[in-house]
Scaffold this active site. Structure first.
Site, PDB file in Angstrom:
ATOM      1  N   SER A 167       0.831  -1.209   0.000  1.00 47.69           N
ATOM      2  CA  SER A 167       0.000   0.000   0.000  1.00 47.69           C
ATOM      3  C   SER A 167       0.865   1.259   0.000  1.00 47.69           C
ATOM      4  O   SER A 167       0.359   2.362  -0.209  1.00 47.69           O
ATOM      5  CB  SER A 167      -0.934   0.008   1.218  1.00 47.69           C
ATOM      6  OG  SER A 167      -0.221  -0.262   2.415  1.00 47.69           O
ATOM      7  N   ASP A 213       5.419  -7.204   2.298  1.00 45.95           N
ATOM      8  CA  ASP A 213       4.508  -7.636   1.240  1.00 45.95           C
ATOM      9  C   ASP A 213       5.284  -8.028  -0.017  1.00 45.95           C
ATOM     10  O   ASP A 213       6.263  -7.370  -0.383  1.00 45.95           O
ATOM     11  CB  ASP A 213       3.552  -6.498   0.866  1.00 45.95           C
ATOM     12  CG  ASP A 213       2.186  -6.652   1.482  1.00 45.95           C
ATOM     13  OD1 ASP A 213       1.834  -7.773   1.876  1.00 45.95           O
ATOM     14  OD2 ASP A 213       1.456  -5.645   1.579  1.00 45.95           O
ATOM     15  N   LYS A 272       4.273 -11.480   3.332  1.00 46.52           N
ATOM     16  CA  LYS A 272       2.820 -11.619   3.172  1.00 46.52           C
ATOM     17  C   LYS A 272       2.502 -11.657   1.694  1.00 46.52           C
ATOM     18  O   LYS A 272       3.115 -10.919   0.908  1.00 46.52           O
ATOM     19  CB  LYS A 272       2.068 -10.457   3.827  1.00 46.52           C
ATOM     20  CG  LYS A 272       0.534 -10.589   3.701  1.00 46.52           C
ATOM     21  CD  LYS A 272      -0.195  -9.497   4.472  1.00 46.52           C
ATOM     22  CE  LYS A 272      -0.168  -8.166   3.742  1.00 46.52           C
ATOM     23  NZ  LYS A 272      -0.953  -8.195   2.460  1.00 46.52           N
ATOM     24  N   GLU A 306      -0.965 -12.079  -1.180  1.00 47.97           N
ATOM     25  CA  GLU A 306      -2.426 -11.954  -1.299  1.00 47.97           C
ATOM     26  C   GLU A 306      -3.029 -13.112  -2.075  1.00 47.97           C
ATOM     27  O   GLU A 306      -2.385 -13.709  -2.930  1.00 47.97           O
ATOM     28  CB  GLU A 306      -2.783 -10.646  -2.014  1.00 47.97           C
ATOM     29  CG  GLU A 306      -2.527  -9.398  -1.201  1.00 47.97           C
ATOM     30  CD  GLU A 306      -3.059  -8.149  -1.900  1.00 47.97           C
ATOM     31  OE1 GLU A 306      -3.812  -8.289  -2.882  1.00 47.97           O
ATOM     32  OE2 GLU A 306      -2.730  -7.045  -1.453  1.00 47.97           O
ATOM     33  N   GLU A 309      -9.478  -8.929   5.226  1.00 49.92           N
ATOM     34  CA  GLU A 309      -9.726  -7.518   4.909  1.00 49.92           C
ATOM     35  C   GLU A 309     -11.130  -7.306   4.366  1.00 49.92           C
ATOM     36  O   GLU A 309     -11.560  -7.978   3.416  1.00 49.92           O
ATOM     37  CB  GLU A 309      -8.694  -6.994   3.905  1.00 49.92           C
ATOM     38  CG  GLU A 309      -8.903  -5.520   3.565  1.00 49.92           C
ATOM     39  CD  GLU A 309      -7.755  -4.893   2.793  1.00 49.92           C
ATOM     40  OE1 GLU A 309      -7.886  -3.698   2.420  1.00 49.92           O
ATOM     41  OE2 GLU A 309      -6.749  -5.578   2.556  1.00 49.92           O
TER      42      GLU A 309
END
EC number: 2.1.2.11
Length: 352
Positions: free
Chosen positions: A84, A122, A152, A154, A222
Site C-alpha cells: 500500500s 509484502d 505476506k 495476497e 480484509e
C-alpha cells in the site's frame, strides 16, 4: 615462538586497520551480528503464545524509518511493510505499480528503525505469480535484502496457495491475505468488500483454511463482515489479523498514516474507509506547522539568533572582514559586519 608472535601481531594489525576503516561501532565490527533476543524481539513463538492465551495481536503498516521508530517505542507486535506504500507514499491510485526494488527500499528503512516488532514485507504484484521459483526468489530477497522476518502474499487461488507452500518449505514465514485483496482489483471490480453473500463468505473461510494448510502462520482478513471473520477465526488454528473485519479476529492492523489522521492516499482522499479510526489529527498539526513556518520565513522572523548557533569569534570576524576588503569585496564585508551586529544577543535589563 617468534613466528607465533609475528602471526598474532599481524592479526592485531589487521584488526586495528578494520577498526579505523569501518564506520560501524567497535562492538559491531568485532562482535558480528547481534543475535535476536527473544525477550526483546517479537517472534512467531510470541505470536503463537498470544494467540493461545487469547491476547489480541497489534499490527501497524508502516513504510519508513521514523514511523518504524514510533512503532518500536509504542510496543507494537508486528510491523507490516505493505505494498500500500504504492498509494500512501508514492501517490498511485492502486497498489499495482510498486516494484520489488521500491519495496526493498521501504523494508530496509523500516528494519533500521523497528528493533522489537516482527517485520513482515509484502510481495508486490507481479513478483510471485509466474512460478514457485519466482515466488521463492522474491521472498528470499525480501528477507536477505529487505531485512524482514517474514512475508505476506495476497489471494487464495491454487497458484497462490502453491506459492505460499513453496515459500514456507524454503524456510520463510508467510502471512496469507483474503477478503478484499487490493492486487486483484482488476477481477474484483475495484475496492469492494467480500463475504457479503453465501458463496463469497464460504470462499473467505475456505481460502483461509487452505492458506493455513499451506503453512501460513497467520491470515489477514480484509473488508469482510464480522460474522464471516468470526467464523474464519474460529475455524483456524492460526491467528487472524483483521482490517475492516470487525472485533472477532485474533488481532488488528491499520495503516500508520490512517490511524494518525495524516494526509491519506488517493482512494481514501475521496472516501475515508469506515473502518479507519483516527486516533489523532496529525495532518492538521502538520499543516498548521508548515503554514507557520512559511509565514515566519516570509516575514524574516526565522531563523533568529536562538536558531543560528554557529558563532565566529570577534577576532576571527575582524580578520575575515579585513580579508574581504583586501579582495575588493567591500559590500560583502559590510553585509557580514551588519549580520554580526544583528546576531548579538539582546541585553537583558539589569535588576534594580
Amino acid at each position: 615462538m617468534a613466528s607465533s608472535i609475528t602471526r598474532n601481531c599481524s592479526r592485531f594489525s589487521k584488526a586495528i586497520s578494520v577498526r579505523f576503516m569501518s564506520n560501524l561501532p567497535e562492538n559491531t565490527v568485532y562482535g558480528g551480528p547481534k543475535p535476536q533476543n527473544p525477550n526483546q524481539r517479537v517472534t512467531l513463538t510470541h505470536l503463537r503464545q498470544k494467540h493461545r492465551k487469547g491476547e489480541p495481536i497489534t499490527v501497524v503498516t508502516a513504510y519508513d524509518y521514523p514511523s518504524a521508530v514510533h512503532l518500536d517505542t509504542a510496543g507494537i507486535d508486528v510491523c507490516l511493510v505493505g505494498d500500500s506504500a504504492s498509494m500512501v507514499v508514492h501517490g498511485h491510485d492502486t497498489t499495482l505499480p510498486i516494484s520489488l526494488d521500491e519495496m526493498l527500499v521501504h523494508c530496509r528503512a523500516v528494519a533500521r528503525g523497528a528493533k522489537r516488532p516482527l517485520l513482515v514485507g509484502d510481495l508486490p504484484f507481479g513478483t510471485y505469480e509466474s512460478s514457485t521459483t519466482q515466488a521463492v526468489d522474491t521472498a528470499v530477497r525480501v528477507l536477505k535484502e529487505g531485512g524482514m522476518d517474514a512475508i505476506k502474499l495476497e489471494g487464495g487461488s491454487a497458484s497462490r496457495i502453491t506459492a505460499a507452500r513453496a515459500i514456507v518449505e524454503a524456510g520463510i514465514g508467510v502471512i496469507g491475505h483474503v477478503g478484499l485483496t487490493p492486487q486483484a482489483i482488476s477481477v474484483l471490480g475495484g475496492f469492494r468488500p467480500q463475504g457479503r453473500n453465501i458463496a463469497s463468505a464460504v470462499k473467505v473461510v475456505e481460502t483461509a483454511m487452505a492458506l493455513q494448510e499451506a503453512g501460513c502462520f497467520s491470515v489477514v482478513l480484509e473488508c469482510v463482515p464480522p460474522p464471516v471473520a468470526a467464523a474464519a477465526t474460529s475455524a483456524l488454528n492460526i491467528p487472524t489479523i483483521g482490517i475492516g473485519a470487525g472485533p472477532f479476529c485474533s488481532g488488528q492492523v491499520l495503516v500508520y498514516h490512517d490511524l494518525l489522521g495524516m494526509m491519506q492516499h488517493p482512494h481514501h482522499a475521496k472516501v475515508t474507509p469506515k473502518f479507519c479510526k483516527q486516533y489523532a489529527e496529525v495532518g492538521e498539526v502538520i499543516n498548521k506547522a508548515l503554514v507557520e513556518y512559511k509565514e515566519e520565513v516570509s516575514k524574516n522572523l526565522f531563523p533568529g539568533p536562538s536558531h543560528s548557533p554557529y558563532k565566529i569569534t570577534t577576532s576571527e570576524l575582524d580578520g575575515f572582514l579585513t580579508e574581504l576588503q583586501k579582495l575588493g569585496f567591500d559590500k560583502a564585508a559590510s553585509a557580514a559586519a551588519s549580520a554580526a551586529e544583528k546576531m548579538k544577543p539582546s541585553e537583558s535589563p539589569s535588576l534594580q
